[in-house]
Write a protein that holds these residues in place. Structure first.
Motif, PDB file in Angstrom:
ATOM      1  N   THR A  19     -55.407  54.796  -7.884  1.00  0.00           N
ATOM      2  CA  THR A  19     -54.245  54.173  -7.263  1.00  0.00           C
ATOM      3  C   THR A  19     -53.452  55.235  -6.528  1.00  0.00           C
ATOM      4  OG1 THR A  19     -54.132  52.515  -9.004  1.00  0.00           O
ATOM      5  CG2 THR A  19     -52.151  52.812  -7.665  1.00  0.00           C
ATOM      6  N   TYR A  71     -45.518  51.146  -1.052  1.00  0.00           N
ATOM      7  CA  TYR A  71     -46.647  50.268  -1.355  1.00  0.00           C
ATOM      8  C   TYR A  71     -47.740  51.111  -1.975  1.00  0.00           C
ATOM      9  CZ  TYR A  71     -47.411  51.766   3.514  1.00  0.00           C
ATOM     10  OH  TYR A  71     -47.503  52.493   4.668  1.00  0.00           O
ATOM     11  N   SER A  74     -55.109  50.515  -4.271  1.00  0.00           N
ATOM     12  CA  SER A  74     -55.981  50.696  -5.432  1.00  0.00           C
ATOM     13  C   SER A  74     -57.416  50.527  -4.990  1.00  0.00           C
ATOM     14  CB  SER A  74     -55.668  49.678  -6.530  1.00  0.00           C
ATOM     15  OG  SER A  74     -54.425  49.968  -7.112  1.00  0.00           O
ATOM     16  N   ALA A  88     -57.399  47.016  -2.946  1.00  0.00           N
ATOM     17  CA  ALA A  88     -56.230  46.168  -3.163  1.00  0.00           C
ATOM     18  C   ALA A  88     -54.973  46.902  -2.723  1.00  0.00           C
ATOM     19  CB  ALA A  88     -56.121  45.784  -4.639  1.00  0.00           C
ATOM     20  N   TRP A  90     -50.742  46.658  -3.024  1.00  0.00           N
ATOM     21  CA  TRP A  90     -49.542  46.079  -3.599  1.00  0.00           C
ATOM     22  C   TRP A  90     -48.354  46.456  -2.724  1.00  0.00           C
ATOM     23  CZ3 TRP A  90     -45.150  48.754  -4.706  1.00  0.00           C
ATOM     24  CH2 TRP A  90     -44.117  48.019  -5.297  1.00  0.00           C
ATOM     25  N   ASP A  91     -47.429  45.516  -2.554  1.00  0.00           N
ATOM     26  CA  ASP A  91     -46.129  45.847  -1.962  1.00  0.00           C
ATOM     27  C   ASP A  91     -45.069  45.024  -2.690  1.00  0.00           C
ATOM     28  OD1 ASP A  91     -45.468  43.341  -0.484  1.00  0.00           O
ATOM     29  OD2 ASP A  91     -47.115  43.933   0.834  1.00  0.00           O
ATOM     30  N   LEU A 132     -46.938  38.498  -7.786  1.00  0.00           N
ATOM     31  CA  LEU A 132     -46.853  38.999  -9.151  1.00  0.00           C
ATOM     32  C   LEU A 132     -45.601  38.444  -9.822  1.00  0.00           C
ATOM     33  CD1 LEU A 132     -47.819  42.671  -8.374  1.00  0.00           C
ATOM     34  CD2 LEU A 132     -49.276  40.901  -9.347  1.00  0.00           C
ATOM     35  N   GLY A 138     -43.391  41.490  -6.358  1.00  0.00           N
ATOM     36  CA  GLY A 138     -44.243  41.854  -5.237  1.00  0.00           C
ATOM     37  C   GLY A 138     -45.487  40.998  -5.177  1.00  0.00           C
ATOM     38  N   LYS A 139     -46.471  41.497  -4.458  1.00  0.00           N
ATOM     39  CA  LYS A 139     -47.742  40.783  -4.314  1.00  0.00           C
ATOM     40  C   LYS A 139     -48.884  41.770  -4.263  1.00  0.00           C
ATOM     41  CE  LYS A 139     -47.511  40.505   0.718  1.00  0.00           C
ATOM     42  NZ  LYS A 139     -46.134  40.964   0.848  1.00  0.00           N
ATOM     43  N   LEU A 140     -50.078  41.254  -4.485  1.00  0.00           N
ATOM     44  CA  LEU A 140     -51.290  42.043  -4.401  1.00  0.00           C
ATOM     45  C   LEU A 140     -52.248  41.305  -3.489  1.00  0.00           C
ATOM     46  CD1 LEU A 140     -52.574  44.621  -5.772  1.00  0.00           C
ATOM     47  CD2 LEU A 140     -53.907  42.967  -7.082  1.00  0.00           C
ATOM     48  N   TRP A 142     -56.115  41.643  -1.916  1.00  0.00           N
ATOM     49  CA  TRP A 142     -57.328  42.382  -2.224  1.00  0.00           C
ATOM     50  C   TRP A 142     -58.506  41.864  -1.409  1.00  0.00           C
ATOM     51  CZ3 TRP A 142     -61.314  39.460  -4.102  1.00  0.00           C
ATOM     52  CH2 TRP A 142     -60.986  38.233  -4.680  1.00  0.00           C
TER      53      TRP A 142
END
Length: 158
Positions: A19, A71, A74, A88, A90-91, A132, A138-140, A142
């Protein structure tokens, strides 16, 4: 400053999980892309480099353009298949981009932007997104690439 998290002490399905925490800086997607290629090379997955870099670029650029904070990228094994690579991002914004699911609206081919998610869909073997729940927020987003023809170094059959 970007940080790298090595895989845990117990062996994960190859290539492990890394990550990279990225600041809201226009250079961050390029730095993350270079780190992605280094990880893939180290694990013998270099043949996925172009596709994985394209997927990461689209997801990272969206995170940079549409959010104000940091952000993260991963890199790890696919959720259902260790011979896939999952990229993936994330932010901190919980809003999933319209159409990132299975139904994507048409793109304006004359526009300067707005085709990134089409590229993700075209080059990924699978993709998805989810907001999430609190307290993570936030969100992921992928995307996965690779498949049975890719056998990383260090796995049976390589």
């Amino acid at each position: 400053m970007s940080t790298v998290s090595p895989p845990g002490s117990t062996p994960d399905p190859v290539p492990g999980t890394y990550t990279f925490q990225l600041p809201h800086d226009p250079r961050a997607p390029g730095i993350a892309r270079a780190a992605l290629r280094s990880v893939l090379e180290a694990y013998g997955w270099a043949e996925l480099g172009d596709t994985a870099a394209l997927l990461a670029t689209e997801l990272l650029t969206n995170a940079h353009r549409h959010t104000a904070g940091s952000y993260a990228l991963s890199i790890g094994p696919g959720a259902m298949d260790a011979h896939r690579l999952r990229v993936a991002v994330w932010d901190g914004d919980p809003k999933v981009p319209p159409g990132f699911g299975r139904c994507l609206p048409s793109a304006d081919v004359a526009a300067e932007g707005g085709r990134g998610l089409f590229l993700v869909r075209a080059y990924a073997d699978d993709w998805g997104a989810y907001a999430l729940p609190a307290p993570a927020s936030g969100k992921l987003l992928w995307a996965e690439c690779g498949g049975p023809s890719v056998t990383p170094r260090g796995t049976p059959g390589s």
